[in-house]
Design a protein around this motif. Structure first.
Motif, PDB file in Angstrom:
ATOM      1  N   THR A 229      25.159  41.048 -23.967  1.00 22.74           N
ATOM      2  CA  THR A 229      25.164  40.976 -22.504  1.00 22.74           C
ATOM      3  C   THR A 229      23.775  40.222 -21.932  1.00 22.74           C
ATOM      4  O   THR A 229      24.079  39.127 -21.244  1.00 22.74           O
ATOM      5  N   LEU A 230      22.909  40.872 -22.288  1.00 23.92           N
ATOM      6  CA  LEU A 230      21.422  40.117 -21.955  1.00 23.92           C
ATOM      7  C   LEU A 230      21.506  38.421 -22.442  1.00 23.92           C
ATOM      8  O   LEU A 230      20.876  37.571 -21.705  1.00 23.92           O
ATOM      9  N   GLY A 231      21.764  38.255 -23.701  1.00 24.51           N
ATOM     10  CA  GLY A 231      21.478  37.070 -24.377  1.00 24.51           C
ATOM     11  C   GLY A 231      22.439  36.077 -23.891  1.00 24.51           C
ATOM     12  O   GLY A 231      21.930  34.865 -23.520  1.00 24.51           O
TER      13      GLY A 231
ATOM     14  N   ALA B 117      12.100  35.465 -23.547  1.00 26.23           N
ATOM     15  CA  ALA B 117      12.762  35.458 -24.772  1.00 26.23           C
ATOM     16  C   ALA B 117      11.721  35.231 -26.027  1.00 26.23           C
ATOM     17  O   ALA B 117      11.737  35.765 -26.868  1.00 26.23           O
ATOM     18  N   THR B 118      10.547  34.429 -25.621  1.00 24.65           N
ATOM     19  CA  THR B 118       9.617  34.229 -26.430  1.00 24.65           C
ATOM     20  C   THR B 118       8.790  35.614 -26.743  1.00 24.65           C
ATOM     21  O   THR B 118       8.629  36.162 -27.823  1.00 24.65           O
TER      22      THR B 118
ATOM     23  N   PHE C  52      16.754  44.122 -27.822  1.00 32.61           N
ATOM     24  CA  PHE C  52      15.926  43.373 -27.105  1.00 32.61           C
ATOM     25  C   PHE C  52      15.674  41.938 -27.784  1.00 32.61           C
ATOM     26  O   PHE C  52      15.687  40.963 -27.181  1.00 32.61           O
ATOM     27  N   ARG C  53      15.171  42.055 -29.024  1.00 31.84           N
ATOM     28  CA  ARG C  53      14.945  40.890 -29.930  1.00 31.84           C
ATOM     29  C   ARG C  53      15.896  39.975 -30.186  1.00 31.84           C
ATOM     30  O   ARG C  53      15.953  38.928 -30.146  1.00 31.84           O
TER      31      ARG C  53
ATOM     32  N   ILE D 286      19.804  35.221 -29.121  1.00 26.23           N
ATOM     33  CA  ILE D 286      20.826  34.676 -28.517  1.00 26.23           C
ATOM     34  C   ILE D 286      20.810  33.998 -27.391  1.00 26.23           C
ATOM     35  O   ILE D 286      21.234  33.027 -27.111  1.00 26.23           O
ATOM     36  N   ALA D 287      19.798  34.331 -26.495  1.00 29.43           N
ATOM     37  CA  ALA D 287      19.493  33.761 -25.287  1.00 29.43           C
ATOM     38  C   ALA D 287      19.085  32.300 -25.810  1.00 29.43           C
ATOM     39  O   ALA D 287      19.448  31.218 -25.086  1.00 29.43           O
TER      40      ALA D 287
END
Length: 318
Positions: A111-113, A136-137, A190-191, A196-197
């Motif tokens: 979802t987030l990515g 993302a970093t 989260f990672r 994915i993002a």
């Protein structure tokens, strides 16, 4: 299709055989004697020798491996030296919390990515793009256990929105189960969301340069449909590969997060088995984790085979 699946399954056999050798050797060559763990350091030499003979540890290591691997081929992973139950039963019992955590974390990551990657590609070069890339970093840099401790301090200790540690079975209440798994799932996913993002942004920027995108825009197709129907659809193959590999990593890499949040999953089972030197459980669980990892990657290959017609044509020709 059948030929593709047959060759993929055939290629897995040597991998699993090599992994079984490595796992067996690492467990049996590691320091520490399970017999002394069971009997204690004050046990008599006669009792130690009798138990070693009963467990088959007095035989050469090659003979021990052949007996163990032969039992594995029959579906028998042995019995725990301490819990008096089958290793397969223990693995299946602890697999449910791990799968629930991995699926929840993967859902959050997807979802987030995907949302972050699509928005970042759409706002290429603008402030939103830079902010998402910076986030993302950060997500790629922060270890999961450190993020988990931060989430516990803020959302469990200070705000008291979520429980600090623990797990509730889905048989009782699904919402209660999700409530307990939210913080560890965020810490674990989260990672992956950051990965994915970044992948989604990079692939979509490449697709946006294609001629058919310019043609769609020239025909007056709304930008929302250009992004979702044309761009994202044609960028799904590498994104699907990343998602499959990340999910396999989530299933096999939850040891630290499960320890931080007190979740009785496969990771906790491995840690407890290492502490009490339960060699049969360590061997069997690590081998089953490897099987799960390999099968998940096989499933990703099959999905990619169906999603990309070019792969289907190449597979038919070969």
């Amino acid at each position: 299709m059948r030929g593709f699946l047959f060759h993929r399954l055939l290629a897995l056999l040597p991998v699993l055989f090599v992994v079984s050798i490595v796992v067996f050797c690492l467990v049996h060559l590691a320091p520490g004697d399970p017999v002394l763990v069971i009997l204690g350091n004050d046990a008599s030499p006669g009792d130690i020798a009798a138990l070693r003979q009963q467990m088959g540890l007095d035989q050469p290591i090659m003979v021990q491996f052949l007996h163990w691997f032969g039992a594995v081929l029959r579906g028998d992973l042995g019995h725990s030296l301490f819990l008096d139950t089958s290793v397969m039963g223990l693995f299946l019992q602890h697999l449910t919390p791990t799968l629930a955590l991995a699926l929840y974390a993967q859902l959050i990551a997807l979802t987030l990515g995907l949302a972050g990657g699509v928005v970042s590609a759409w706002q290429h070069g603008r402030f939103t793009d830079r902010a998402i890339r910076a986030l993302a970093t950060l997500g790629m840099s922060v270890p999961g256990f450190l993020l988990g401790l931060f989430l516990i301090f803020v959302f469990a200790v200070q705000l008291r929105w979520f429980p600090v540690v623990g797990y509730r079975s889905t048989n009782n209440d699904l919402l209660l189960n999700l409530w307990y798994l939210t913080l560890p799932a965020v810490a674990l996913g989260f990672r992956i969301a950051a990965l994915i993002a970044r992948m989604t942004r990079a692939v979509m920027l490449d697709v946006l340069q294609e001629n058919f995108i310019n043609t769609a825009r020239a025909k007056g197709v709304p930008e929302r449909l250009v992004l979702l129907r044309h761009t994202l659809k044609n960028a799904l193959i590498p994104i699907l590969t990343i998602c499959g590999e990340s999910f396999a990593g989530l299933v096999t890499g939850t040891i630290v997060i499960e320890s931080v949040f007190g979740i009785p999953g496969v990771g906790s089972l491995i840690v407890d088995s290492i502490e009490r030197r339960d060699v049969t459980v360590i061997q069997g669980v690590v081998l089953m984790i490897t099987v799960c990892y390999v099968l998940i990657n096989l499933a990703v290959d099959l999905l990619s085979y169906f999603a990309d017609p070019r792969l289907s044509v190449e597979g038919a020709e070969s």
